[in-house]
Design an enzyme around this catalytic site. Structure first.
Site, PDB file in Angstrom:
ATOM      1  N   GLY A 182     -63.715  16.936  23.775  1.00 37.26           N
ATOM      2  CA  GLY A 182     -64.477  16.892  22.534  1.00 37.26           C
ATOM      3  C   GLY A 182     -64.335  18.192  21.773  1.00 37.26           C
ATOM      4  O   GLY A 182     -63.680  19.140  22.232  1.00 37.26           O
ATOM      5  N   GLY A 238     -66.451  20.735  18.528  1.00 38.81           N
ATOM      6  CA  GLY A 238     -67.620  20.985  17.693  1.00 38.81           C
ATOM      7  C   GLY A 238     -67.324  22.114  16.736  1.00 38.81           C
ATOM      8  O   GLY A 238     -66.189  22.600  16.632  1.00 38.81           O
ATOM      9  N   MET A 289     -68.118  25.169  16.932  1.00 44.38           N
ATOM     10  CA  MET A 289     -67.824  26.458  17.550  1.00 44.38           C
ATOM     11  C   MET A 289     -66.653  26.414  18.518  1.00 44.38           C
ATOM     12  O   MET A 289     -66.321  27.422  19.121  1.00 44.38           O
ATOM     13  CB  MET A 289     -69.060  26.960  18.296  1.00 44.38           C
ATOM     14  CG  MET A 289     -70.143  27.485  17.378  1.00 44.38           C
ATOM     15  SD  MET A 289     -69.706  29.055  16.621  1.00 44.38           S
ATOM     16  CE  MET A 289     -69.909  30.167  17.999  1.00 44.38           C
ATOM     17  N   VAL A 306     -63.660  21.512  23.839  1.00 45.78           N
ATOM     18  CA  VAL A 306     -63.896  21.410  25.272  1.00 45.78           C
ATOM     19  C   VAL A 306     -62.768  20.587  25.889  1.00 45.78           C
ATOM     20  O   VAL A 306     -62.421  19.522  25.370  1.00 45.78           O
ATOM     21  CB  VAL A 306     -65.261  20.758  25.570  1.00 45.78           C
ATOM     22  CG1 VAL A 306     -65.485  20.679  27.073  1.00 45.78           C
ATOM     23  CG2 VAL A 306     -66.379  21.547  24.913  1.00 45.78           C
ATOM     24  N   ASP A 366     -80.488  24.063  20.868  1.00 50.67           N
ATOM     25  CA  ASP A 366     -79.664  22.918  20.476  1.00 50.67           C
ATOM     26  C   ASP A 366     -79.945  21.747  21.413  1.00 50.67           C
ATOM     27  O   ASP A 366     -79.031  21.069  21.860  1.00 50.67           O
ATOM     28  CB  ASP A 366     -78.181  23.288  20.497  1.00 50.67           C
ATOM     29  CG  ASP A 366     -77.327  22.257  19.756  1.00 50.67           C
ATOM     30  OD1 ASP A 366     -77.861  21.590  18.848  1.00 50.67           O
ATOM     31  OD2 ASP A 366     -76.139  22.110  20.092  1.00 50.67           O
TER      32      ASP A 366
END
Length: 548
Positions: A250, A252, A254, A257, A367
């Protein structure tokens, strides 16, 4: 105005080199299993090619010599190009392909035996075929020595190239195999010409055959070397220290992964990459590193474990954490509907325990959302909650302020509006542990109803709702939910941080005693994981949440 810490220089960060490898130490280490898998896969490819080629050659030869074969069926095995033997070799090669299936654990020694068996059978066929064919070429060697030398040397060269390129081996092993095949190439000549006198043109024929086989052998050895070198380069491109990146899981705002594997321990893990341009600036990246270092010290069983962290040569910061095969709370609710209260409390209690340790260490997650909690099986226990992404935490000073206001802004951009606290939505730089307690309340609301507190609105309206509106009480949406549990969720969702629970430990105790007569058992969790049955709880439509 809150004073900002000065940017941290690289030389002031001793853990910058925590993952730095010594020169040459990042060379891929090939274990026995690696070599066996490569050898099995390439032998299977080579066998498939050879089976197709021998089958086509046998069929073509049979058609071309059909009248002779019909008159003398034994010529299938006695007259070149020996189509009968080609069919036998095809059948045997197909059997070898089945043996080389991934379902069979053969090991390197057995695979090497299959390799040499293939070399021996193919070489024997070439020797037999050329020994049978050469006597009929004696009259043509004097007039066409170069053409015949190339024609008889080419099959041997092709065999050398096929094994050199397709079958992985060391330079020494490949050289031995190539040398054996080159010697076998001249066995038919020794058999046919050994007992004869001088044959016109035979010297030219032998020299051309030697040149062809030598040139193709050299190309095979160099090709095998270059292929292995390119494979290592490709592996280096997917490697960070001792971690080999396998597939992307995945991405995001930042970073990304990847599913990875420790090169020597063969342990699966998840590796997150944070590139400098994604972090925003060097000061934020330095702060991020410091927070990951702090999060790596968390040991709660419901917190994802961080194994290591560091930089690569391009400046990309990465950290390795445990890989958790399972489902996220988001996926669980989306696919199977809201959770029964006992199961939701079971998972929320674990998350509170993880947050309690983090808050005691001065870390705030900020988060909390369904996608950041994995539910998995660990150590034989089912429904183990694991809190992820402590790499996005903020370090908090004793006065409750974040160390770096810019990091708060990054957290707002990175966070999910549906689960943010009012102080987060308002850009307050004093976001503390109470913000996570609000996130727990929003998460509980989602697990019990199947919808976030202010579902169905735009992000800006959701942010405003967190600041100024009270969410629809859970008891109005799901009357079956126990009043005590509904009150706990409402307390977590209070606008003022001081009106919420005092800390995560207090919230954990409240959840633990919220359902005195109903508990989620290991047997129930095991049954769910084995059957994946849809819970009986009803999902609350988003339209109903908006209407209420």
């Amino acid at each position: 105005m809150t004073a900002q810490s000065p940017p941290v220089r690289a030389k002031e960060r001793p853990f910058r080199t925590a993952f730095r490898m010594a020169p040459g130490s990042a060379t891929p280490v090939h274990t026995t299993n690696d070599l066996a898998e490569q050898l099995r896969r390439r032998l299977r490819i080579k066998s498939a090619i050879w089976a197709a080629a021998s089958g086509v050659l046998g069929a073509t030869a049979s058609v071309a010599h059909w009248s002779h074969i019909r008159a003398d069926p034994s010529s299938l095995f006695t007259e070149p190009p020996l189509p009968g033997l080609l069919f036998v070799i095809t059948a045997g090669t197909l059997a070898v392909i089945m043996v080389l299936s991934p379902r069979h654990e053969l090991g390197v020694r057995r695979l090497r035996f299959i390799e040499w068996l293939g070399v021996s059978v193919t070489a024997s066929f070439f020797i037999l075929n050329q020994t049978r064919a050469l006597p009929g070429m004696l009259a043509e060697i004097g007039s066409l020595p170069m053409e015949l030398g190339v024609a008889t040397g080419a099959p041997w060269g092709a065999l050398v190239v096929a094994y050199g390129v397709l079958v992985p081996s060391s330079l020494r092993h490949g050289a031995i195999r190539t040398g054996v095949l080159m010697m076998c190439a001249f066995v038919p000549d020794v058999i046919v010409f050994g007992g004869m006198g001088a044959v016109p043109g035979v010297e030219t024929y032998l020299v051309l055959k030697l040149l062809v086989t030598t040139a193709m052998s050299a190309l095979a050895l160099y090709g095998a070397y270059r292929i292995d070198e390119l494979r290592q380069d490709a592996q280096h491109a997917r490697q960070l220290g001792q971690y080999i990146l396998r597939e992307r899981l995945g991405a995001g705002g930042m970073g990304e992964v990847f599913l990875a594997e420790h090169q020597l321990l063969r342990r699966p893990c998840a590796v997150k990459l944070i590139r400098p341009e994604q972090a925003g600036d060097s000061a934020t990246l330095a702060r991020f590193e410091r927070e990951v270092q702090a999060a790596a010290g968390l040991t709660h069983p419901n917190t994802v474990q961080i194994y290591d962290y560091g930089h690569d040569d391009a400046g990309t910061f990465f950290f390795a954490m445990e890989y958790l095969p399972g489902v996220s709370l988001e996926e669980m609710v989306t696919r199977y509907g809201p959770l029964p209260p006992a199961r939701a409390v079971h998972l929320l209690t674990q998350i509170c325990g993880a947050l309690g340790e983090a808050h005691d260490a001065g870390l705030v997650h900020r988060d909390l959302k369904p996608g950041n909690v994995m539910v998995c099986e660990r150590g034989g226990a089912h429904d183990v909650a694991k809190l992820l992404d402590f790499g996005l935490v903020a370090a908090v000073r004793p006065d409750g302020a974040s160390d770096d206001p810019r990091l708060t802004q990054t957290g707002m951009i990175m966070g999910t509006p549906a689960f943010m606290s009012p102080e987060q939505c308002g850009g307050d730089d004093t976001v503390g542990a109470a913000s996570d307690l609000y996130g727990i309340g929003a998460l509980a609301y989602y697990l019990l109803t199947g919808a976030a507190p202010f579902a169905g609105r735009s992000d800006m309206k959701v942010l405003a709702a967190h600041l100024y509106e009270t969410p629809v009480p859970i008891i109005d949406l799901c009357p079956d939910i126990p009043r005590r549990l509904a009150d706990i969720v409402s307390t977590c969702l209070e606008k003022r941080p001081g009106d919420r629970f005092s800390n995560a430990h207090a919230l954990e105790r409240a959840f633990a005693f919220s359902l005195p007569d109903e508990k989620w058992t290991e047997e129930a969790a095991r049954e769910w994981w084995h059957t994946r049955q849809r819970p009986t709880a009803r999902r609350v439509p988003v339209q109903q949440v908006k209407r209420l």
